[in-house]
Design a protein around this motif. Structure first.
Motif, PDB file in Angstrom:
ATOM      1  N   ASN A   1       0.827  -1.203   0.000  1.00 21.80           N
ATOM      2  CA  ASN A   1       0.000   0.000   0.000  1.00 21.80           C
ATOM      3  C   ASN A   1       0.867   1.262   0.000  1.00 21.80           C
ATOM      4  O   ASN A   1       0.561   2.237  -0.690  1.00 21.80           O
ATOM      5  N   GLU A   2       1.960   1.235   0.756  1.00 20.83           N
ATOM      6  CA  GLU A   2       2.870   2.377   0.762  1.00 20.83           C
ATOM      7  C   GLU A   2       3.441   2.609  -0.642  1.00 20.83           C
ATOM      8  O   GLU A   2       3.547   3.752  -1.105  1.00 20.83           O
ATOM      9  N   GLU A   3       3.796   1.527  -1.327  1.00 23.67           N
ATOM     10  CA  GLU A   3       4.318   1.658  -2.682  1.00 23.67           C
ATOM     11  C   GLU A   3       3.238   2.169  -3.638  1.00 23.67           C
ATOM     12  O   GLU A   3       3.515   2.992  -4.522  1.00 23.67           O
ATOM     13  N   TYR A   4       2.011   1.697  -3.437  1.00 28.13           N
ATOM     14  CA  TYR A   4       0.891   2.144  -4.269  1.00 28.13           C
ATOM     15  C   TYR A   4       0.655   3.642  -4.086  1.00 28.13           C
ATOM     16  O   TYR A   4       0.499   4.381  -5.081  1.00 28.13           O
TER      17      TYR A   4
ATOM     18  N   VAL B   1      -2.680  -6.292  -7.302  1.00 32.71           N
ATOM     19  CA  VAL B   1      -3.543  -7.436  -7.578  1.00 32.71           C
ATOM     20  C   VAL B   1      -3.765  -8.266  -6.315  1.00 32.71           C
ATOM     21  O   VAL B   1      -2.807  -8.563  -5.574  1.00 32.71           O
ATOM     22  N   ASN B   2      -5.014  -8.625  -6.027  1.00 32.45           N
ATOM     23  CA  ASN B   2      -5.331  -9.591  -4.979  1.00 32.45           C
ATOM     24  C   ASN B   2      -4.755  -9.179  -3.624  1.00 32.45           C
ATOM     25  O   ASN B   2      -4.315 -10.011  -2.839  1.00 32.45           O
ATOM     26  N   TYR B   3      -4.788  -7.880  -3.350  1.00 35.73           N
ATOM     27  CA  TYR B   3      -4.177  -7.358  -2.128  1.00 35.73           C
ATOM     28  C   TYR B   3      -5.224  -6.727  -1.215  1.00 35.73           C
ATOM     29  O   TYR B   3      -5.431  -7.185  -0.084  1.00 35.73           O
ATOM     30  N   PHE B   4      -5.884  -5.687  -1.683  1.00 35.03           N
ATOM     31  CA  PHE B   4      -6.957  -5.069  -0.906  1.00 35.03           C
ATOM     32  C   PHE B   4      -8.226  -5.918  -1.002  1.00 35.03           C
ATOM     33  O   PHE B   4      -8.528  -6.473  -2.064  1.00 35.03           O
ATOM     34  N   PRO B   5      -8.992  -6.058   0.074  1.00 40.22           N
ATOM     35  CA  PRO B   5     -10.289  -6.758  -0.017  1.00 40.22           C
ATOM     36  C   PRO B   5     -11.174  -6.089  -1.077  1.00 40.22           C
ATOM     37  O   PRO B   5     -11.389  -4.880  -1.052  1.00 40.22           O
ATOM     38  N   GLY B   6     -11.629  -6.910  -2.036  1.00 39.67           N
ATOM     39  CA  GLY B   6     -12.465  -6.392  -3.105  1.00 39.67           C
ATOM     40  C   GLY B   6     -11.749  -5.394  -3.994  1.00 39.67           C
ATOM     41  O   GLY B   6     -12.405  -4.596  -4.693  1.00 39.67           O
ATOM     42  N   ASP B   7     -10.406  -5.418  -3.987  1.00 37.93           N
ATOM     43  CA  ASP B   7      -9.600  -4.456  -4.764  1.00 37.93           C
ATOM     44  C   ASP B   7      -9.966  -3.014  -4.421  1.00 37.93           C
ATOM     45  O   ASP B   7      -9.855  -2.112  -5.262  1.00 37.93           O
ATOM     46  N   ASP B   8     -10.367  -2.804  -3.180  1.00 43.03           N
ATOM     47  CA  ASP B   8     -10.771  -1.481  -2.707  1.00 43.03           C
ATOM     48  C   ASP B   8      -9.660  -0.900  -1.838  1.00 43.03           C
ATOM     49  O   ASP B   8      -9.446  -1.353  -0.706  1.00 43.03           O
TER      50      ASP B   8
ATOM     51  N   THR C   1      -9.457   1.526  -0.016  1.00 43.90           N
ATOM     52  CA  THR C   1      -9.856   2.088   1.269  1.00 43.90           C
ATOM     53  C   THR C   1      -9.932   1.015   2.347  1.00 43.90           C
ATOM     54  O   THR C   1     -10.062   1.331   3.535  1.00 43.90           O
ATOM     55  N   GLN C   2      -9.859  -0.271   1.952  1.00 43.30           N
ATOM     56  CA  GLN C   2      -9.942  -1.375   2.900  1.00 43.30           C
ATOM     57  C   GLN C   2      -8.543  -1.780   3.386  1.00 43.30           C
ATOM     58  O   GLN C   2      -7.565  -1.685   2.647  1.00 43.30           O
ATOM     59  N   ARG C   3      -8.475  -2.248   4.613  1.00 50.88           N
ATOM     60  CA  ARG C   3      -7.201  -2.679   5.184  1.00 50.88           C
ATOM     61  C   ARG C   3      -6.794  -4.034   4.599  1.00 50.88           C
ATOM     62  O   ARG C   3      -7.547  -5.007   4.675  1.00 50.88           O
ATOM     63  N   PRO C   4      -5.603  -4.133   4.008  1.00 50.71           N
ATOM     64  CA  PRO C   4      -5.193  -5.408   3.395  1.00 50.71           C
ATOM     65  C   PRO C   4      -4.797  -6.447   4.454  1.00 50.71           C
ATOM     66  O   PRO C   4      -4.075  -6.121   5.400  1.00 50.71           O
TER      67      PRO C   4
END
Length: 310
Positions: free
Chosen positions: A245-248, A266-273, A275-278
């Motif tokens: 997330n920091e890199e993003y 890819v396949n990191y944030f819940p629902g590719d959102d 704003t969600q905590r990975p």
């Protein structure tokens, strides 16, 4: 047993709060035991974050670990305070001159994938490090660009630029369940990936090197090099939950300057959102891999460190 760290190193307080067993140099001196000496050649720009990530993994074993921080001699970092570097890091030139030896050495990645290896300003010194490991290190672990550089130096395997960044959490298959480095691993697993280059399976196999972990999506991930007593991992088991997330977020800021297209990991944030905590789905395998590596070092390294590399 704990990992031995200077009490003033930022990682000391971070890992203590996390419940990782750490001890100061004064405490370690009172124990009649030879610790395993593990060095970290840190090529990453965020030195403190990287040293904490690796200290966390190698400090989770039952053995006492003496952790040494090493830097390239003439390369000056722009992202870490000079006082921190002066207090905790030694230049490789100094380490080399003392003739000291290490049970293990980790060589990190570096954000210079776009450059040919030979164009890297410290390439000549880094190849000296690679050759020095053969006589002064029992086992070396090359990570991401560091692993790519090692496999290129020792075997001539090339890295290939990609059209788009491989970025996210990708499923990998365990190809060598009998390997002591994969003891306790499941048949498949998730691993963080963040790179613009790849190493190709056919070229690695043509060099006679066994691939231990592989992904159909992002290629080889973990390679063993028995001849040079080395492992090469091209992805990032050491990453914290929020590192991608920091890199993003960093890449999003760079869009305004460079106009590059930035994709959600890819396949990191819940629902590719974003704003969600990975969730962290690789932590257990990260500890297994580095714990197995430390165990293999312990089983093979001589008690007399002068015999390393003999």
């Amino acid at each position: 047993m704990p990992i031995k760290l200077p009490a003033t190193l930022p990682a000391y307080d971070v890992l203590t709060r996390e419940g990782v067993m750490v001890m100061s140099e004064d405490q370690a001196a009172r124990q009649d035991i030879r610790p395993l000496r593990i060095g970290l050649l840190n090529l990453m720009p965020k030195k403190i974050q990287t040293e904490t990530q690796f200290a966390r993994l190698i400090g989770a074993t039952p053995l006492q670990i003496e952790f040494s921080l090493i830097r390239m001699t003439d390369h000056e970092t722009k992202n870490t305070a000079a006082q921190h570097m002066e207090s905790f890091y030694r230049p490789f030139e100094e380490v080399e001159a003392t003739g000291e030896k290490f049970d293990g050495l980790i060589i990190t990645g570096a954000p210079i994938e776009h450059l040919p290896f030979e164009d890297v300003t410290y390439w000549d010194e880094l190849t000296r490090v690679f050759d020095w490991t053969q006589s002064h290190v029992q086992s070396t672990f090359g990570v991401c660009w560091g692993g790519m550089a090692m496999i290129h130096h020792f075997h001539g395997v090339k890295k290939h630029m990609l059209d788009a960044k491989l970025f996210g959490c990708f499923r990998h298959m365990n190809l060598a369940q009998e390997s002591p480095y994969l003891r306790g691993f499941s048949d498949d697993l998730v691993m963080p990936v963040s790179r613009w280059t790849e190493m190709r399976r056919d070229e690695i196999e043509a060099a006679g090197l066994p691939i231990l972990l592989h992904s159909d999506e992002v290629g080889p991930a973990l390679v063993e090099d028995p001849e040079h007593r080395a492992l090469y991992v091209f992805n990032h088991f050491e990453y914290d939950s929020g590192t991608l997330n920091e890199e993003y977020q960093r890449d999003l800021k760079s869009v305004q300057v460079e106009g590059a297209e930035i994709s959600v990991p890819v396949n990191y944030f819940p629902g590719d959102d974003p704003t969600q905590r990975p969730p962290n789905r690789w932590r257990s395998h990260a500890h297994l891999l580095y714990g197995n590596w430390i165990n293999e070092i312990y089983q093979s390294t001589p008690y007399d460190m002068n015999a390393i590399g003999a």
